[in-house]
Motif scaffolding. Sequence first.
Motif, mmCIF file in Angstrom:
data_model
loop_
_atom_site.group_PDB
_atom_site.id
_atom_site.type_symbol
_atom_site.label_atom_id
_atom_site.label_comp_id
_atom_site.label_asym_id
_atom_site.label_seq_id
_atom_site.Cartn_x
_atom_site.Cartn_y
_atom_site.Cartn_z
ATOM 1 N N GLY A 135 2.456 4.708 -0.843
ATOM 2 C CA GLY A 135 1.841 5.746 -1.674
ATOM 3 C C GLY A 135 0.447 5.968 -1.059
ATOM 4 N N SER A 136 -0.058 5.294 -0.143
ATOM 5 C CA SER A 136 -1.464 5.441 0.189
ATOM 6 C C SER A 136 -1.622 6.732 1.218
ATOM 7 C CB SER A 136 -1.745 4.113 1.124
ATOM 8 O OG SER A 136 -1.105 4.212 2.312
ATOM 9 N N THR A 137 -0.530 7.162 1.786
ATOM 10 C CA THR A 137 -0.901 8.402 2.646
ATOM 11 C C THR A 137 -0.721 9.804 1.341
ATOM 12 O OG1 THR A 137 1.582 8.705 3.016
ATOM 13 C CG2 THR A 137 0.029 7.524 4.659
ATOM 14 N N GLY A 138 -0.310 9.607 0.312
ATOM 15 C CA GLY A 138 -0.006 10.808 -0.450
ATOM 16 C C GLY A 138 1.284 11.597 -0.520
ATOM 17 N N ALA A 139 2.069 10.849 0.575
ATOM 18 C CA ALA A 139 3.144 11.930 1.015
ATOM 19 C C ALA A 139 4.150 12.008 -0.212
ATOM 20 C CB ALA A 139 4.154 11.314 1.923
ATOM 21 N N MET A 140 4.871 13.223 -0.253
ATOM 22 C CA MET A 140 5.875 13.335 -1.434
ATOM 23 C C MET A 140 7.228 13.153 -1.203
ATOM 24 S SD MET A 140 3.876 14.523 -3.989
ATOM 25 C CE MET A 140 5.047 15.338 -5.165
ATOM 26 N N THR A 181 9.285 6.494 2.429
ATOM 27 C CA THR A 181 8.722 5.836 1.743
ATOM 28 C C THR A 181 8.101 4.505 2.698
ATOM 29 O OG1 THR A 181 10.647 4.484 1.172
ATOM 30 C CG2 THR A 181 9.763 6.079 -0.504
ATOM 31 N N ASP A 200 5.145 6.208 4.145
ATOM 32 C CA ASP A 200 4.137 6.493 3.111
ATOM 33 C C ASP A 200 3.147 5.195 3.013
ATOM 34 O OD1 ASP A 200 2.733 8.013 1.245
ATOM 35 O OD2 ASP A 200 3.876 7.265 -0.273
ATOM 36 N N THR A 260 0.969 -1.277 -0.087
ATOM 37 C CA THR A 260 0.071 -0.062 -0.029
ATOM 38 C C THR A 260 0.775 1.301 -0.041
ATOM 39 O OG1 THR A 260 -0.208 -0.064 2.561
ATOM 40 C CG2 THR A 260 -1.928 -1.192 1.117
#
Length: 150
Positions: A102-107, A139, A142, A100
């Motif tokens: 990328g699930s928090t949308g952090a850059m 990451t 994230d 999962t």
Amino acid sequence: MRFKQLSVKALGTATAIAAGCLMSVGSGVAHADSVEADSIYAPSALVLTVGRGTDSATAAVQRAVVLECAPRPRGTHPAAGRACGQLASVGGRFEQLVRTEGSTGAMCTRIWDPVVVTAEGVWKGQRVDWQHTFANPCTMKDTGSSVFAF
């Protein structure tokens, strides 16, 4: 020759003192609480680590916690209930937790600063020995998983 005799006497005295200390303390062996054989819960106790490096064999461990999920969430994990819930939702399959990403949308940057996470122990009676390497701490965070958020 006199030196050897004194050494043997000193060794005998030290052994006698150590034996006396052990006898006064009891058995001297610490026993962990165990799940009874007739318990309705399968054992679930894990040691989770986070370290810097590419794999668990060479990583410098920075943090480690204990997570027990049965019969109730407990251990040194700061969010044991949430972590046990997430593990239960994926059936104890840790690889599902890291998919999962990328699930928090952090850059997150693309800087290579590897972080390795490990899980060792027992999940619902099954042996666990798992590790995963993230590109960097961002990451790892994230994924949104609270299992390795300690």
